[in-house]
Scaffold this motif. Structure first.
Motif, PDB file in Angstrom:
ATOM      1  N   UNK A  84       0.814  -1.412  -0.112  1.00  0.00           N
ATOM      2  CA  UNK A  84       0.091  -0.149  -0.017  1.00  0.00           C
ATOM      3  C   UNK A  84       1.462   1.323   0.089  1.00  0.00           C
ATOM      4  N   UNK A  85       0.920   1.297  -0.929  1.00  0.00           N
ATOM      5  CA  UNK A  85       0.741   3.362  -0.927  1.00  0.00           C
ATOM      6  C   UNK A  85       2.933   3.655  -1.270  1.00  0.00           C
ATOM      7  N   UNK A  86       2.939   2.058  -2.032  1.00  0.00           N
ATOM      8  CA  UNK A  86       4.455   1.995  -2.546  1.00  0.00           C
ATOM      9  C   UNK A  86       4.948   1.634  -3.480  1.00  0.00           C
ATOM     10  N   UNK A  87       5.427   0.783  -3.727  1.00  0.00           N
ATOM     11  CA  UNK A  87       6.318   0.428  -5.040  1.00  0.00           C
ATOM     12  C   UNK A  87       6.082  -1.367  -4.592  1.00  0.00           C
ATOM     13  N   UNK A  88       5.651  -1.566  -5.852  1.00  0.00           N
ATOM     14  CA  UNK A  88       6.230  -2.962  -5.499  1.00  0.00           C
ATOM     15  C   UNK A  88       6.929  -3.664  -4.734  1.00  0.00           C
ATOM     16  N   UNK A  89       6.487  -4.792  -4.109  1.00  0.00           N
ATOM     17  CA  UNK A  89       8.095  -5.305  -3.046  1.00  0.00           C
ATOM     18  C   UNK A  89       8.160  -6.974  -3.704  1.00  0.00           C
ATOM     19  N   UNK A  90       9.706  -7.503  -3.463  1.00  0.00           N
ATOM     20  CA  UNK A  90      10.083  -8.846  -3.718  1.00  0.00           C
ATOM     21  C   UNK A  90       9.811  -9.724  -2.975  1.00  0.00           C
ATOM     22  N   UNK A  91       8.966 -10.588  -3.545  1.00  0.00           N
ATOM     23  CA  UNK A  91       9.274 -12.455  -2.441  1.00  0.00           C
ATOM     24  C   UNK A  91       9.894 -13.355  -3.474  1.00  0.00           C
ATOM     25  N   UNK A  92      10.572 -14.125  -1.898  1.00  0.00           N
ATOM     26  CA  UNK A  92      11.001 -15.420  -3.331  1.00  0.00           C
ATOM     27  C   UNK A  92       9.924 -17.197  -2.666  1.00  0.00           C
ATOM     28  N   UNK A  93      10.102 -17.592  -3.975  1.00  0.00           N
ATOM     29  CA  UNK A  93       9.595 -19.315  -3.051  1.00  0.00           C
ATOM     30  C   UNK A  93      11.020 -20.273  -3.966  1.00  0.00           C
ATOM     31  N   UNK A  94      10.955 -20.532  -4.009  1.00  0.00           N
ATOM     32  CA  UNK A  94      11.841 -21.955  -4.117  1.00  0.00           C
ATOM     33  C   UNK A  94      11.453 -22.930  -5.692  1.00  0.00           C
ATOM     34  N   UNK A  95      12.200 -22.662  -6.686  1.00  0.00           N
ATOM     35  CA  UNK A  95      11.653 -23.521  -7.894  1.00  0.00           C
ATOM     36  C   UNK A  95      11.303 -24.800  -7.558  1.00  0.00           C
ATOM     37  N   UNK A  96       9.858 -24.764  -8.617  1.00  0.00           N
ATOM     38  CA  UNK A  96       9.635 -26.152  -7.949  1.00  0.00           C
ATOM     39  C   UNK A  96      10.233 -27.675  -8.616  1.00  0.00           C
ATOM     40  N   UNK A  97      10.563 -27.359  -9.414  1.00  0.00           N
ATOM     41  CA  UNK A  97      11.486 -28.649  -9.794  1.00  0.00           C
ATOM     42  C   UNK A  97      12.754 -28.841  -8.887  1.00  0.00           C
ATOM     43  N   UNK A  98      13.182 -27.544  -8.437  1.00  0.00           N
ATOM     44  CA  UNK A  98      14.906 -28.211  -7.403  1.00  0.00           C
ATOM     45  C   UNK A  98      13.975 -28.629  -6.307  1.00  0.00           C
TER      46      UNK A  98
END
Length: 238
Positions: free
Chosen positions: A124-138
């Motif tokens: 809210x009120x800012x630029x999108x933030x980054x989140x991470x997951x593990x690549x499904x094949x790995x």
């Protein structure tokens, strides 16, 4: 007021509270009160504050148990007055003023680091933030190499992302300095270098057990062993 500590299980990144299911069943079979709240996975300070608020609202003593990133959270939240013990399960045990990135950076990086997938989420009120997951094949080899393939496929699809900013936030406290701690090292962990787990446990003066061949998902693959260490903590603090 109960004198048997309530166990609060804090899951880490790329997982949810269901990852504790078999551990919960084991603890309940021994009459130990337990809850496994959802970890917001949005940042070290805010997530630790959430865990602390859960613990503070429980009548009687609490043993906090953290898996993976959850270990960083219990390190901070463990300063809550009614917390009587900390249990680290394949987890980060930070020092005050230290970040996950700093602790990891002292040791060779695990395969997790090169297998993260970036996403964004609105703020809210800012630029999108980054989140991470593990690549499904790995995911199977990185997170749960000792878990059946049909289970890891489901875990990979259902994983919850961690805000990338959490890696850089520093811990505002280190509860292990004043509270007794226990640690389980997963000997074949490909998500956190086992050396990171050993170092943190030794620095915290934790009573430590190591399971040779155990993956990062040790609570799924070896729930009895995880529950036994938690029971040790409950017995020692109750």
């Amino acid at each position: 007021m109960s004198t048997t500590p309530t166990v609060v299980l804090v899951h880490g990144a790329f997982a949810d509270a269901a990852s504790w299911s078999a551990v919960i069943e084991e603890l309940q079979s021994h009459g130990i009160p337990v809850i496994a709240p959802p970890n917001p996975l949005r940042g070290l300070a805010s997530d630790a504050a959430y865990v602390a608020s859960v613990a503070a609202q429980i009548d009687g003593p609490v043993v906090l148990v953290g898996h993976s990133y959850g270990g960083a959270l219990i390190t901070v939240a463990g300063t809550t007055e009614n917390v009587v013990g900390l249990v680290y399960v394949a987890a980060y045990a930070l020092e005050e003023g230290e970040s996950l990135g700093e602790l990891q950076g002292r040791f060779p990086l695990s395969p997790l680091v090169s297998n993260l997938k970036q996403w964004t989420y609105p703020v809210p009120g800012g630029e999108p933030a980054v989140e991470v997951t593990i690549a499904q094949d790995a995911f199977p080899s990185v997170f749960a190499a000792d878990v059946p393939a049909e289970v890891t496929k489901v875990l990979a699809a259902a994983q919850r992302p961690l805000a990338a900013a959490a890696f850089e936030e520093t811990a505002s406290a280190a509860a292990w300095r004043t509270k007794p701690s226990w640690a389980l090292v997963a000997g074949a962990d490909n998500a956190i270098n086992p050396e990171v787990e050993r170092f943190g446990a030794k620095r915290a003066g934790a009573t430590t057990v190591e399971i040779e061949g155990a993956s990062h998902a040790v609570a799924v693959s070896q729930p009895k062993a995880v529950a036994e260490l938690i029971r040790d903590a409950v017995r020692a603090t109750g």
